[in-house]
Design an enzyme around this catalytic site. Structure first.
Site, PDB file in Angstrom:
ATOM      1  N   HIS A  75      40.321  37.068  40.150  1.00 25.57           N
ATOM      2  CA  HIS A  75      39.043  36.694  40.756  1.00 25.57           C
ATOM      3  C   HIS A  75      38.552  35.343  40.233  1.00 25.57           C
ATOM      4  CE1 HIS A  75      37.825  41.071  41.954  1.00 25.57           C
ATOM      5  NE2 HIS A  75      38.919  40.654  42.558  1.00 25.57           N
ATOM      6  N   GLU A  77      35.725  34.325  38.993  1.00 29.04           N
ATOM      7  CA  GLU A  77      34.991  34.318  37.729  1.00 29.04           C
ATOM      8  C   GLU A  77      35.946  34.343  36.541  1.00 29.04           C
ATOM      9  OE1 GLU A  77      32.741  37.272  40.489  1.00 29.04           O
ATOM     10  OE2 GLU A  77      34.781  36.519  40.245  1.00 29.04           O
ATOM     11  N   CYS A 101      32.401  41.624  40.353  1.00 29.53           N
ATOM     12  CA  CYS A 101      32.827  43.025  40.283  1.00 29.53           C
ATOM     13  C   CYS A 101      32.697  43.512  38.838  1.00 29.53           C
ATOM     14  CB  CYS A 101      34.271  43.170  40.761  1.00 29.53           C
ATOM     15  SG  CYS A 101      35.497  42.505  39.610  1.00 29.53           S
ATOM     16  N   CYS A 104      35.129  41.709  36.361  1.00 23.44           N
ATOM     17  CA  CYS A 104      34.683  40.361  36.012  1.00 23.44           C
ATOM     18  C   CYS A 104      33.428  40.412  35.144  1.00 23.44           C
ATOM     19  CB  CYS A 104      34.445  39.532  37.263  1.00 23.44           C
ATOM     20  SG  CYS A 104      35.986  39.049  38.088  1.00 23.44           S
TER      21      CYS A 104
END
Length: 160
Positions: A75, A77, A101, A104
């Site tokens: 992801h 992040e 999420c 993360c």
């Protein structure tokens, strides 16, 4: 007299996050992130994609079916945190186009980031989203949706 139609810091850094998202090769979801320090200096950027060395042509991009992208994609992040190359992120802000999420959120908390500014929270209310918010709240990480009158920023490469 100076210009009065300049963009805010929040608009600027979210613009950088959105520009980073344009690097994602994911056909369905492009997410970008930008991490800045307390002096508004960019520390790192990231977008969702496969890890270095994993070919975009050899891994699946599917969202459903027998083999999906989910076990493989990093992801935005986490990519931004990893791309910071060991810089201290303590007290930093994270600008991200999609609310983080739960996985993360763990990395955000552990890295010392103290504020998240996001554009979309399209998964609000899901178990993962609720877990993310619960952990962020417990750790004292502030998060807020970017509210701005600016709807569009345009880049023009045909500068004279």
């Amino acid at each position: 007299m100076k210009r009065s139609d300049y963009i805010s810091w929040d608009e600027y850094f979210m613009g950088v996050a959105l520009l980073a998202a344009k690097r994602s090769k994911d056909p369905s979801t492009q997410v970008g992130a930008c991490i800045v320090d307390q002096r508004n200096i960019i520390l790192s950027t990231g977008y969702n994609g496969f890890p270095y060395g994993c070919s975009d042509d050899e891994y699946p991009w599917a969202r459903e079916g027998e083999e999906t992208k989910y076990p493989f994609v990093v992801h935005s992040e986490l990519n931004a945190i990893l791309n910071s190359n060991g810089k201290s992120l303590t007290g930093a802000k994270l600008y991200v186009s999609l609310f983080p999420c739960n996985e993360c959120a763990k990395a955000i908390i552990q890295s010392g980031i103290r504020e998240i500014i996001y554009l979309s929270d399209k998964y609000a209310g899901t178990p993962e989203n609720c877990a993310s918010k619960r952990m962020l709240d417990s750790a004292g990480v502030v998060y807020r949706k970017l509210c701005t009158p600016t709807q569009k920023l345009e880049l023009n490469f045909a500068v004279e």
